[in-house]
Scaffold this motif. Structure first.
Motif, PDB file in Angstrom:
ATOM      1  N   ARG A  22       0.846  -1.202   0.000  1.00 57.90           N
ATOM      2  CA  ARG A  22       0.000   0.000   0.000  1.00 57.90           C
ATOM      3  C   ARG A  22       0.886   1.259   0.000  1.00 57.90           C
ATOM      4  NH1 ARG A  22      -4.005   2.070  -1.706  1.00 57.90           N
ATOM      5  NH2 ARG A  22      -5.386   0.434  -0.937  1.00 57.90           N
ATOM      6  N   LEU A  23       1.891   1.264   0.870  1.00 60.58           N
ATOM      7  CA  LEU A  23       2.782   2.430   0.930  1.00 60.58           C
ATOM      8  C   LEU A  23       3.490   2.643  -0.413  1.00 60.58           C
ATOM      9  CD1 LEU A  23       2.123   2.576   3.920  1.00 60.58           C
ATOM     10  CD2 LEU A  23       4.566   2.732   4.430  1.00 60.58           C
ATOM     11  N   ARG A  24       3.963   1.534  -1.001  1.00 57.42           N
ATOM     12  CA  ARG A  24       4.674   1.660  -2.292  1.00 57.42           C
ATOM     13  C   ARG A  24       3.733   2.187  -3.380  1.00 57.42           C
ATOM     14  NH1 ARG A  24       7.892  -2.935  -0.323  1.00 57.42           N
ATOM     15  NH2 ARG A  24      10.071  -2.226  -0.431  1.00 57.42           N
ATOM     16  N   TRP A  25       2.499   1.682  -3.373  1.00 63.08           N
ATOM     17  CA  TRP A  25       1.506   2.140  -4.363  1.00 63.08           C
ATOM     18  C   TRP A  25       1.292   3.653  -4.209  1.00 63.08           C
ATOM     19  CZ3 TRP A  25      -3.085   4.455  -5.474  1.00 63.08           C
ATOM     20  CH2 TRP A  25      -3.782   4.039  -6.618  1.00 63.08           C
ATOM     21  N   ASP A  26       1.131   4.074  -2.965  1.00 64.78           N
ATOM     22  CA  ASP A  26       0.904   5.505  -2.702  1.00 64.78           C
ATOM     23  C   ASP A  26       2.122   6.352  -3.087  1.00 64.78           C
ATOM     24  OD1 ASP A  26      -1.600   4.915  -1.811  1.00 64.78           O
ATOM     25  OD2 ASP A  26      -1.193   5.270   0.324  1.00 64.78           O
ATOM     26  N   ILE A  27       3.312   5.818  -2.830  1.00 62.16           N
ATOM     27  CA  ILE A  27       4.546   6.552  -3.177  1.00 62.16           C
ATOM     28  C   ILE A  27       4.573   6.830  -4.681  1.00 62.16           C
ATOM     29  CG2 ILE A  27       7.067   6.300  -3.426  1.00 62.16           C
ATOM     30  CD1 ILE A  27       6.913   4.629  -0.742  1.00 62.16           C
ATOM     31  N   ILE A  28       4.340   5.784  -5.471  1.00 61.27           N
ATOM     32  CA  ILE A  28       4.383   5.939  -6.933  1.00 61.27           C
ATOM     33  C   ILE A  28       3.319   6.933  -7.379  1.00 61.27           C
ATOM     34  CG2 ILE A  28       3.981   4.750  -9.127  1.00 61.27           C
ATOM     35  CD1 ILE A  28       6.664   4.055  -7.849  1.00 61.27           C
ATOM     36  N   LYS A  29       2.124   6.750  -6.843  1.00 63.93           N
ATOM     37  CA  LYS A  29       1.016   7.608  -7.242  1.00 63.93           C
ATOM     38  C   LYS A  29       1.330   9.082  -6.916  1.00 63.93           C
ATOM     39  CE  LYS A  29      -3.343   7.946  -8.642  1.00 63.93           C
ATOM     40  NZ  LYS A  29      -3.703   7.527 -10.007  1.00 63.93           N
ATOM     41  N   MET A  30       1.781   9.335  -5.702  1.00 65.82           N
ATOM     42  CA  MET A  30       1.969  10.748  -5.311  1.00 65.82           C
ATOM     43  C   MET A  30       3.154  11.383  -6.024  1.00 65.82           C
ATOM     44  SD  MET A  30       3.305  10.926  -1.301  1.00 65.82           S
ATOM     45  CE  MET A  30       3.019   9.297  -0.649  1.00 65.82           C
ATOM     46  N   VAL A  31       4.241  10.642  -6.200  1.00 64.69           N
ATOM     47  CA  VAL A  31       5.402  11.223  -6.890  1.00 64.69           C
ATOM     48  C   VAL A  31       5.057  11.450  -8.366  1.00 64.69           C
ATOM     49  CG1 VAL A  31       7.811  10.867  -7.551  1.00 64.69           C
ATOM     50  CG2 VAL A  31       7.048  10.247  -5.259  1.00 64.69           C
ATOM     51  N   GLY A  32       4.277  10.531  -8.934  1.00 59.63           N
ATOM     52  CA  GLY A  32       3.842  10.701 -10.322  1.00 59.63           C
ATOM     53  C   GLY A  32       2.997  11.961 -10.483  1.00 59.63           C
ATOM     54  N   LEU A  33       2.046  12.154  -9.574  1.00 55.41           N
ATOM     55  CA  LEU A  33       1.192  13.346  -9.644  1.00 55.41           C
ATOM     56  C   LEU A  33       1.991  14.629  -9.395  1.00 55.41           C
ATOM     57  CD1 LEU A  33      -1.980  12.018  -7.793  1.00 55.41           C
ATOM     58  CD2 LEU A  33      -1.866  12.751 -10.192  1.00 55.41           C
ATOM     59  N   ALA A  34       2.974  14.528  -8.499  1.00 56.71           N
ATOM     60  CA  ALA A  34       3.788  15.709  -8.177  1.00 56.71           C
ATOM     61  C   ALA A  34       4.732  16.051  -9.330  1.00 56.71           C
ATOM     62  CB  ALA A  34       4.589  15.462  -6.903  1.00 56.71           C
ATOM     63  N   ARG A  35       5.031  15.060 -10.135  1.00 52.69           N
ATOM     64  CA  ARG A  35       5.976  15.190 -11.259  1.00 52.69           C
ATOM     65  C   ARG A  35       7.395  15.533 -10.798  1.00 52.69           C
ATOM     66  NH1 ARG A  35       3.309  13.850 -15.381  1.00 52.69           N
ATOM     67  NH2 ARG A  35       1.121  14.407 -15.695  1.00 52.69           N
ATOM     68  N   SER A  36       7.631  15.373  -9.507  1.00 52.13           N
ATOM     69  CA  SER A  36       9.008  15.456  -8.998  1.00 52.13           C
ATOM     70  C   SER A  36       9.025  14.762  -7.646  1.00 52.13           C
ATOM     71  CB  SER A  36       9.472  16.908  -8.853  1.00 52.13           C
ATOM     72  OG  SER A  36       8.851  17.530  -7.745  1.00 52.13           O
ATOM     73  N   GLY A  37      10.244  14.501  -7.150  1.00 52.76           N
ATOM     74  CA  GLY A  37      10.350  13.816  -5.862  1.00 52.76           C
ATOM     75  C   GLY A  37      11.328  12.665  -5.941  1.00 52.76           C
ATOM     76  N   HIS A  38      11.364  11.885  -4.877  1.00 54.03           N
ATOM     77  CA  HIS A  38      12.401  10.859  -4.743  1.00 54.03           C
ATOM     78  C   HIS A  38      11.792   9.476  -4.539  1.00 54.03           C
ATOM     79  CE1 HIS A  38      14.340  14.693  -3.780  1.00 54.03           C
ATOM     80  NE2 HIS A  38      15.452  14.136  -4.189  1.00 54.03           N
ATOM     81  N   PRO A  39      11.462   8.783  -5.634  1.00 52.00           N
ATOM     82  CA  PRO A  39      10.831   7.470  -5.483  1.00 52.00           C
ATOM     83  C   PRO A  39      11.798   6.363  -5.050  1.00 52.00           C
ATOM     84  CG  PRO A  39      11.092   7.995  -7.828  1.00 52.00           C
ATOM     85  CD  PRO A  39      11.522   9.216  -7.056  1.00 52.00           C
ATOM     86  N   GLY A  40      13.034   6.376  -5.580  1.00 51.70           N
ATOM     87  CA  GLY A  40      13.957   5.253  -5.352  1.00 51.70           C
ATOM     88  C   GLY A  40      14.200   4.949  -3.894  1.00 51.70           C
ATOM     89  N   GLY A  41      14.586   5.971  -3.133  1.00 51.02           N
ATOM     90  CA  GLY A  41      14.901   5.791  -1.717  1.00 51.02           C
ATOM     91  C   GLY A  41      13.663   5.686  -0.846  1.00 51.02           C
ATOM     92  N   SER A  42      12.505   6.067  -1.402  1.00 49.77           N
ATOM     93  CA  SER A  42      11.256   5.846  -0.664  1.00 49.77           C
ATOM     94  C   SER A  42      10.858   4.382  -0.750  1.00 49.77           C
ATOM     95  CB  SER A  42      10.134   6.722  -1.250  1.00 49.77           C
ATOM     96  OG  SER A  42      10.448   8.090  -1.103  1.00 49.77           O
ATOM     97  N   LEU A  43      11.024   3.808  -1.951  1.00 50.19           N
ATOM     98  CA  LEU A  43      10.678   2.391  -2.143  1.00 50.19           C
ATOM     99  C   LEU A  43      11.634   1.487  -1.366  1.00 50.19           C
ATOM    100  CD1 LEU A  43       9.901   2.457  -5.976  1.00 50.19           C
ATOM    101  CD2 LEU A  43       8.232   2.230  -4.121  1.00 50.19           C
ATOM    102  N   SER A  44      12.919   1.860  -1.291  1.00 50.62           N
ATOM    103  CA  SER A  44      13.875   1.000  -0.570  1.00 50.62           C
ATOM    104  C   SER A  44      13.574   0.982   0.924  1.00 50.62           C
ATOM    105  CB  SER A  44      15.316   1.423  -0.848  1.00 50.62           C
ATOM    106  OG  SER A  44      15.602   2.689  -0.295  1.00 50.62           O
ATOM    107  N   ALA A  45      12.961   2.046   1.421  1.00 48.83           N
ATOM    108  CA  ALA A  45      12.701   2.146   2.868  1.00 48.83           C
ATOM    109  C   ALA A  45      11.302   1.678   3.262  1.00 48.83           C
ATOM    110  CB  ALA A  45      12.896   3.592   3.322  1.00 48.83           C
TER     111      ALA A  45
END
Lengths: 285, 311
Positions: A22-45
């Motif tokens: 769920r957290l990973r799904w939300d990370i992708i969704k929010m960073v995609g909508l923001a069109r910027s941000g840090h997905p890699g280190g969010s997914l690793s954590a």
């Protein structure tokens, strides 16, 4: 159902794995909508943060200033999306807020801001400093005689900052056993591999040399995270560092071990593909 | 001969008094407890005193963390390290989240003396003043310093209080009432306003006496709070005199001189002379020698005033 109510470890692990998805799904969704941000280190954590928020830490989203709560400090503040996802899922604010990440007037800043976002314990983003503030928190809580614990997530690139080691020495000097650090060791920083830029090895030897108890785990195995946190709780007279070996971009095939996704948002097409991949892994918690 | 005391002496004394009154005060030090005088607090309240060693950046960030648990943290060290080395910790971990940390470094300015330029800050007021929301206080003497350090505990959020190493003549006494954000007119005059801060307040008063004998009536205002600037008091003085000499033991760039010039350019343009350190580093020497060398004596203020009033 809450994680605390789950007696059976296998069920607990499955519950936390679903939450992490769920957290990973939300990370992708929010960073995609923001069109910027840090997905890699969010997914690793994601697995580490999930285990902390939905099992390990005592906290009350409905009473965020509860003095006896445990604290979480995201020292690698650029991984804000994973923290925001965990806070929303915990109930600190509505999940729809996630889709405002990084937008003007949003309470979800590019890096965590304690004055804007409910549940953020301290503003972070400038590397190394969050870790040091966590040491200050652990000290303050001990002065007050509270048995609250402080958990702080640091990065491997962040470990190149001198203040990390200043704070490490202080925490050991003062035997802060209410402090647990977790190193999200994905071996990638903006400019490339940590091992090729300024290597932090032998990091599993460095922390004990600085007076800390060290535990090395696979940071994507929830069971190992649970065991490490249990072990940390049993360690008296010194702080604990959990060195969690992780994969940057974990669970999204085209992001895994890709340095560029440190600080780049996926395109709309990539978002769809990534969300589908995460959904295919199992139910979302 | 009046009493001479360093403003840093006020730090340890004020902390001990605060320690008795406020159980949530914690003092952090960076291996300079004797020099900054925090050793007095350490002796009285060892359980609330933490020596962070030679690690000022960690000290500042830890102070922020402690503040989140309800402590009011006083942090010290020398001004060069507190505001220079640890600038970004002060900016990002203390000021950005508006945490209750009081930054009271000693050994500011050139009157550090023989230690030389590496230890003499001429930039600290500028560095602290530019941080959004930071209160900046430069006490004129021991008594004002002590009051400011004590009053700061009641100010919500970060406060910077600049303290000095050298013993300087006292101006006030125990009855002095310091109000944050309030400049105080110490002497009335008609021809020129001397706006001074820190140890230059004493020099400003001496200058005003000398100028009086030369037929120039100088008003002296102690601008101990540089931010937020007391615009009302400054403007009311300047509207009367029409000429301003600003005096500070700091670079003329970014300190009180700049703050006053910024205010007056917008609200009441008049001729301004800045007495301060002219874009240079310090050097070794005795404080009095250094003040003379860098043009920070009462005579330098008088000369600037004479030039302005000769228009």
């Amino acid at each position: 159902m809450t994680a605390k109510a789950i007696a059976d470890k296998r069920t607990l692990v499955e519950y936390l794995e679903a939450k992490a998805r769920r957290l990973r799904w939300d990370i992708i969704k929010m960073v995609g909508l923001a069109r910027s941000g840090h997905p890699g280190g969010s997914l690793s954590a994601a697995d580490i943060v999930t285990t902390l928020f939905f099992h390990e830490m005592k906290h009350k989203p409905e009473n965020k200033n509860w003095p006896d709560r445990d604290r979480f400090v995201l020292s690698k503040g650029h991984a804000a999306p994973v923290l925001y996802a965990a806070l929303a899922e915990s109930g600190y604010f509505p999940r729809e807020d996630l889709w405002t990440l990084r937008k003007i007037d949003s309470h979800l800043q590019g890096h965590p801001d304690m004055r804007k976002t409910p549940g953020v314990e301290i503003s972070t983003g400038s590397l190394g400093m969050g870790f040091s503030t966590a040491v200050g928190m652990a000290l303050g809580l001990r002065l007050d005689g509270r048995n609250s614990r402080v958990y702080t997530l640091i990065g491997d690139g962040e470990s190149q900052e001198g203040i990390i080691w200043e704070a490490a020495m202080f925490a050991a000097q003062h035997k802060l056993d209410n402090l647990v650090g977790i190193l999200d060791y994905n071996n990638m920083q903006i400019d490339g591999l940590v091992s090729e830029i300024v290597d932090i090895q032998p990091v599993v030897a460095k922390w004990p040399a600085f007076g800390w108890h060290v535990i090395e785990i696979n940071g994507h195995k929830v069971e190992q995270i649970l065991d490490a946190l249990d072990e940390a709780r049993s360690i008296k007279g010194k702080p604990t560092m959990i060195v969690a070996n992780t994969i940057k971009g974990k669970c999204v095939s085209f992001m895994e071990r890709v340095v560029d996704f440190h600080g780049k948002a996926p395109t709309d097409e990539e978002v769809d593909k990534a969300l589908a991949e995460i959904e295919a892994l199992g139910p979302l918690g | 001969m009046s009493e001479k005391r360093a403003t840093r002496e006020a730090y340890g004394e004020a902390l001990v008094e605060l320690g008795h009154e406020y159980p949530n005060i914690v003092v952090l030090e960076a291996d300079l407890a004797k020099s900054t005088t925090t050793i007095k607090f350490k002796k009285e309240f060892p359980e609330r005193f933490f020596d962070c060693g030679v690690a000022e950046q960690n000290m500042m960030a830890m102070a922020a963390g402690l503040a989140t648990t309800g402590k009011v943290c006083y942090t010290g060290s020398f001004a060069i390290f507190a505001t220079g080395r640890a600038f970004e910790q002060v900016r990002n971990t203390i000021s950005y989240p508006k945490l209750n940390v009081k930054i009271c470094p000693t050994h500011a300015g050139i009157t550090v003396g023989p230690d030389g330029a590496s230890h003499q800050t001429v930039e600290d007021i500028a560095l602290m003043r530019v941080i959004p929301g930071m209160m900046v206080i430069v006490p004129a003497d021991f008594y004002e310093a002590k009051k400011a350090i004590k009053v700061a505990v009641e100010v919500e959020g970060p406060v910077f209080i600049r303290l000095g190493r050298a013993a300087v003549p006292t101006i006030f006494d125990d009855s002095y009432n310091f109000v944050p954000g309030k400049a105080v007119r110490l002497r009335e005059g008609q021809d020129v306003s001397i706006l001074a801060t820190g140890i230059m307040v004493g020099a400003g008063l001496k200058s005003a006496e000398d100028l009086g004998r030369q037929g120039i009536s100088a008003e002296v205002v102690n601008v101990s709070t540089i931010k937020p600037l007391d615009e009302e008091t400054i403007l009311s003085s300047v509207e009367k005199t029409g000429k301003v000499v600003v005096a500070e033991e700091h670079s003329i760039i970014g300190g009180l001189g700049s703050a006053v010039a910024e205010l007056l350019c917008e609200k009441h343009p008049v001729p301004v002379a800045r007495v301060g350190i002219k874009d240079q580093f310090g050097r070794s020497g005795e404080p009095a020698e250094l003040l003379k060398h860098y043009g920070l004596t009462s005579e330098d203020i008088s000369q600037a005033a004479r030039q302005l009033t000769a228009y």
